[in-house]
Design a protein around this motif. Structure first.
Motif, PDB file in Angstrom:
ATOM      1  N   UNK A  37     -10.834  -2.682   2.443  1.00  0.00           N
ATOM      2  CA  UNK A  37     -10.490  -4.218   2.434  1.00  0.00           C
ATOM      3  C   UNK A  37      -9.650  -4.608   1.254  1.00  0.00           C
ATOM      4  N   UNK A  38      -9.975  -3.809   0.303  1.00  0.00           N
ATOM      5  CA  UNK A  38      -8.611  -4.215  -1.014  1.00  0.00           C
ATOM      6  C   UNK A  38      -7.333  -3.898  -0.428  1.00  0.00           C
ATOM      7  N   UNK A  39      -7.027  -2.622   0.368  1.00  0.00           N
ATOM      8  CA  UNK A  39      -5.874  -2.333   0.858  1.00  0.00           C
ATOM      9  C   UNK A  39      -5.276  -3.322   1.776  1.00  0.00           C
ATOM     10  N   UNK A  40      -6.315  -3.744   2.707  1.00  0.00           N
ATOM     11  CA  UNK A  40      -5.971  -5.128   3.752  1.00  0.00           C
ATOM     12  C   UNK A  40      -5.225  -5.959   2.996  1.00  0.00           C
ATOM     13  N   UNK A  41      -6.036  -6.651   1.844  1.00  0.00           N
ATOM     14  CA  UNK A  41      -5.297  -7.960   1.355  1.00  0.00           C
ATOM     15  C   UNK A  41      -4.229  -7.332   0.450  1.00  0.00           C
ATOM     16  N   UNK A  42      -3.976  -6.222   0.043  1.00  0.00           N
ATOM     17  CA  UNK A  42      -2.845  -5.803  -0.692  1.00  0.00           C
ATOM     18  C   UNK A  42      -1.462  -5.946   0.427  1.00  0.00           C
ATOM     19  N   UNK A  43      -1.893  -5.305   1.471  1.00  0.00           N
ATOM     20  CA  UNK A  43      -0.879  -5.082   2.361  1.00  0.00           C
ATOM     21  C   UNK A  43      -0.509  -6.308   2.963  1.00  0.00           C
ATOM     22  N   UNK A  44      -1.337  -7.517   3.238  1.00  0.00           N
ATOM     23  CA  UNK A  44      -0.902  -8.851   3.515  1.00  0.00           C
ATOM     24  C   UNK A  44       0.091  -9.380   2.562  1.00  0.00           C
ATOM     25  N   UNK A  45       0.215  -9.061   1.378  1.00  0.00           N
ATOM     26  CA  UNK A  45       0.833  -9.547   0.479  1.00  0.00           C
ATOM     27  C   UNK A  45       1.973  -8.842  -0.283  1.00  0.00           C
ATOM     28  N   UNK A  46       1.871  -7.577   0.364  1.00  0.00           N
ATOM     29  CA  UNK A  46       2.899  -6.599  -0.212  1.00  0.00           C
ATOM     30  C   UNK A  46       3.561  -5.706   0.840  1.00  0.00           C
TER      31      UNK A  46
END
Length: 234
Positions: A37-46
């Motif tokens: 879930x952290x990775x999902x949020x990160x990839x949505x922004x980067x």
């Protein structure tokens, strides 16, 4: 540069991957995530070029996470579970590393990943390393910095997949230059090509045993087609 993200719930796995990546030029860390879930949020922004992804994570597995990404970057799976390799390749991952993995196996995975990218120089935004000769020394880009290498400190050079290992008296630098570039740069009076993968400093040779050259504690092979070069030393 190849930008990468580590997704793994084990902090020690992050440290090992970071250590290995720090030894290779053109790898730049963008972030650390400890669950999907952290990775999902990160990839949505980067945006990143490469994921190092664990499989066994809480709530959402690595493979379940891959299926949620519409346009995934290149993925190298890092896991202790060999039984899921087939499923991983069905999801078009670049490579499957079984923990604990060595630096040599890690480099092989990176080389394989680069090979799967068409027009990699454009897609991954590589900048060619600079070798600028100053006569008795040259500047070499490696480990995200430019190091001045003095010829008197150079022991030998080893081709290593897409990389080159430059062995000095006090350190080893991994460069993205091809060994052929070093062959053109280094003076014939001081250096000799002994193998398709090796160039050595003549003055640093301790002795020659059959088809091997000994420099300090290193044993360097003599290739069949390069024997004539070595014979000229006698």
């Amino acid at each position: 540069m190849i930008s990468y993200l580590i997704v793994d719930d084990e902090p020690i796995a992050h440290r090992i991957i970071e250590k290995y990546c720090s030894m290779l030029p053109h790898l730049e860390k963008k972030g650390n995530c400890y669950n999907a879930f952290e990775a999902m949020q990160f990839l949505n922004e980067n945006e990143v070029n490469l994921l190092f992804l664990d499989i066994n994570m809480p709530k959402l597995s690595g493979f379940e996470f891959i299926k949620t990404i519409s346009n995934p970057p290149k993925i190298i799976v890092t896991t202790a579970y060999k039984e899921f390799a087939l499923e991983g390749y069905e999801l078009n991952i670049s490579d499957y590393l079984l923990k604990p993995f060595s630096f040599e196996r890690f480099v092989k995975a990176i080389n394989k990943t680069i090979n799967t990218v068409k027009e990699k120089d454009t897609l991954l935004g590589f900048t060619k390393p600079i070798i600028e000769s100053l006569g008795t020394s040259f500047f070499l880009k490696g480990d995200k910095k430019h190091t001045q290498v003095h010829l008197k400190d150079l022991l030998f050079i080893e081709a290593y997949g897409h990389y080159t290992k430059v062995y000095l008296k006090n350190e080893m630098i991994v460069s993205h230059e091809k060994i052929s570039s070093f062959e053109k740069l280094l003076p014939d009076s001081q250096f000799i090509r002994t193998h398709k993968s090796f160039i050595v400093s003549k003055s640093e040779i301790n002795h020659i045993e059959g088809n091997r050259i000994i420099i300090q504690n290193h044993k360097i092979p003599i290739g069949q087609t390069y024997k004539v070069n070595v014979n000229k030393l006698f």
